[in-house]
Design a protein around this motif. Sequence first.
Motif, PDB file in Angstrom:
ATOM      1  N   UNK A 179      -1.271   0.915   3.376  1.00  0.00           N
ATOM      2  CA  UNK A 179      -1.827   0.820   2.320  1.00  0.00           C
ATOM      3  C   UNK A 179      -1.756   2.375   1.237  1.00  0.00           C
ATOM      4  N   UNK A 180      -1.513   3.243   1.851  1.00  0.00           N
ATOM      5  CA  UNK A 180      -1.459   4.423   1.001  1.00  0.00           C
ATOM      6  C   UNK A 180      -0.055   4.295   0.309  1.00  0.00           C
ATOM      7  N   UNK A 181       0.843   3.622   0.895  1.00  0.00           N
ATOM      8  CA  UNK A 181       2.272   3.639   0.346  1.00  0.00           C
ATOM      9  C   UNK A 181       2.106   2.271  -0.843  1.00  0.00           C
ATOM     10  N   UNK A 182       1.141   1.703  -1.045  1.00  0.00           N
ATOM     11  CA  UNK A 182       0.937   0.814  -1.879  1.00  0.00           C
ATOM     12  C   UNK A 182      -0.195   1.106  -3.134  1.00  0.00           C
ATOM     13  N   UNK A 183      -0.489   2.594  -2.951  1.00  0.00           N
ATOM     14  CA  UNK A 183      -1.606   2.704  -3.810  1.00  0.00           C
ATOM     15  C   UNK A 183      -1.079   2.832  -5.414  1.00  0.00           C
ATOM     16  N   UNK A 184       0.225   3.086  -5.533  1.00  0.00           N
ATOM     17  CA  UNK A 184       0.663   2.579  -6.915  1.00  0.00           C
ATOM     18  C   UNK A 184       0.253   1.489  -7.670  1.00  0.00           C
ATOM     19  N   UNK A 185       0.275   0.773  -6.750  1.00  0.00           N
ATOM     20  CA  UNK A 185      -0.222  -0.760  -7.520  1.00  0.00           C
ATOM     21  C   UNK A 185      -1.932  -0.992  -7.343  1.00  0.00           C
ATOM     22  N   UNK A 186      -2.359  -0.698  -6.189  1.00  0.00           N
ATOM     23  CA  UNK A 186      -3.636  -0.920  -5.671  1.00  0.00           C
ATOM     24  C   UNK A 186      -4.647  -0.224  -6.437  1.00  0.00           C
ATOM     25  N   UNK A 187      -4.289   1.206  -6.329  1.00  0.00           N
ATOM     26  CA  UNK A 187      -5.398   1.832  -6.985  1.00  0.00           C
ATOM     27  C   UNK A 187      -5.703   1.499  -8.304  1.00  0.00           C
ATOM     28  N   UNK A 188      -4.638   1.528  -9.194  1.00  0.00           N
ATOM     29  CA  UNK A 188      -4.944   0.958 -10.651  1.00  0.00           C
ATOM     30  C   UNK A 188      -5.671  -0.312 -10.679  1.00  0.00           C
ATOM     31  N   UNK A 189      -5.358  -1.258  -9.842  1.00  0.00           N
ATOM     32  CA  UNK A 189      -6.169  -2.640  -9.754  1.00  0.00           C
ATOM     33  C   UNK A 189      -7.540  -2.203  -9.562  1.00  0.00           C
ATOM     34  N   UNK A 190      -7.939  -1.536  -8.459  1.00  0.00           N
ATOM     35  CA  UNK A 190      -9.475  -1.130  -8.101  1.00  0.00           C
ATOM     36  C   UNK A 190     -10.206  -0.589  -9.322  1.00  0.00           C
ATOM     37  N   UNK A 191      -9.387   0.464  -9.866  1.00  0.00           N
ATOM     38  CA  UNK A 191     -10.225   1.314 -10.843  1.00  0.00           C
ATOM     39  C   UNK A 191     -10.179   0.733 -12.359  1.00  0.00           C
ATOM     40  N   UNK A 192      -9.177  -0.117 -12.712  1.00  0.00           N
ATOM     41  CA  UNK A 192      -9.065  -0.710 -13.934  1.00  0.00           C
ATOM     42  C   UNK A 192     -10.013  -1.705 -13.855  1.00  0.00           C
ATOM     43  N   UNK A 193     -10.260  -2.481 -12.857  1.00  0.00           N
ATOM     44  CA  UNK A 193     -11.323  -3.647 -12.719  1.00  0.00           C
ATOM     45  C   UNK A 193     -12.384  -2.944 -12.979  1.00  0.00           C
TER      46      UNK A 193
END
Length: 454
Positions: A179-193
């Motif tokens: 999931x670290x490798x997917x943070x490029x997408x998942x981190x903005x999803x969590x933080x923007x929401x």
Amino acid sequence: MPGTLTFDQLKTDVASGTYDTVLVCFVDMQGRLMGKRFHAVNFVETSFNETHCCNYLLATDLEMATPDGYASTSWEKGYGDYVMKPDLGTIRPVPWLEGTAMVLCDILDHHTHEPVPHSPRAILKKQIARLEALGFDAMMATELEFFLFEQSFDDIRKSGFRDMQPISGYNEDYHILQTTKEEGVMRPIRNHLFAAGLPIENSKGEAETGQEELNIRYAPALDCADHHSIAKHAVKEIAWQHGRAATFLSKWHHDRVGSSSHVHQSLWKDGEPAFFDKSAPLGMSDLMRHYMAGLIAYAPDYTYFLAPYVNSYKRFAKGTFAPTKTVWSVDNRTAGFRLCGDGTKGVRVECRIGGSDLNPYLAQAAMLAAGIKGIEDKMTLAPATTGDVYEDAKAGDIPQTLRKATETLRNSAFLRGAMGDDVVDHYTRAAEWEQEEYDRVVTDWEIARGFERA
Ligand code: ADP
């Protein structure tokens, strides 16, 4: 945590140039955000009152076809307008889009300004009001599971939905490295929401290649459904911004596990958890037992609202964590209903039947209606099941096909009583149309299987 914006704050922010665009949205039958992009000045000066949309928007399928057979609207009736009435309590920033805010609308009749009965938000509000009349509030959490792909939506479409590459190469359940490798997408999803006022709890890898889960803290039922719809939209939009695709299909591939939307439910009275009784077995109050009895007894009636497409039923398979039986158990993931937080104030029931393609307003409304029926009729909860529920021959089955679920929906006296004939007839027609479209299409599978060998 930054929350929603008041209308006054929005006016101030528009005047100072923070926002130039307001997305004025409602949620359609499929759970999608539909609407218009307003210039922010127009919105705060006039359109905050109301705007309009074609009334076919609550009678189309995923591809915007205009099926016949709906009483509410048709070519014959001329496809008139609905009023989109902004709910000013739902204004929020959309941090992943520049200069943009959003508001959700209720859908009203153009002439009477009464709520349109088959609008998903109206359907949920009706059941919440029934519950409030009994003196309770519902707190809900809907988990969002989905798959992320390496390619973009457009690339996948142009390739004819072939050679789709999930973003990871292996089962990533709870996997921190992947999931670290997917943070490029998942981190903005969590933080923007989070910055949009959604109480994001976490995201995690799920039990399949490329599968993700997003959890949002439980909230009053209407807020929960609003959060779910906005989050689902944002996942797709933010994935698109990063050149990726995300799908909420229940079963994107027959060899892969499906995606769910489990729904956690509890009732509260005056801010206290009404499902909890310290002195009762498992901490379950009588109220909770009645609610769960209704939820389980009527599961076949409302399965359509948890599984609205032909594809949804391909998820219900033995040994995949997707349930097939209408029974409950204590912290056992093979049953349709799982007791969570037993013996604590957080005691709640998780319905595991719904797919990631459910509409959260319709799913929650149907389950609240079933729970209310259980409370009103003081229904008795059968004992919990144990072991591998898939092998429990005595346990009731949920409908295994859309055709079957459509029949139980159509014939459900309980749902007709709770939601109204017009609502049940409307969604029965939506279900029939979905089946008719599927039956009409010749699939790749049939051709490959029979072209030479038949
Ligand atoms: P898990 O261990 O399965 O991840 P969590 O404790 O994280 O379980 O809870 C799962 C979901 O249930 C979360 O989204 C949480 O907000 C929600 N939840 C917790 N308590 C309640 C409650 N009393 N009523 C409804 N939902 C709840």
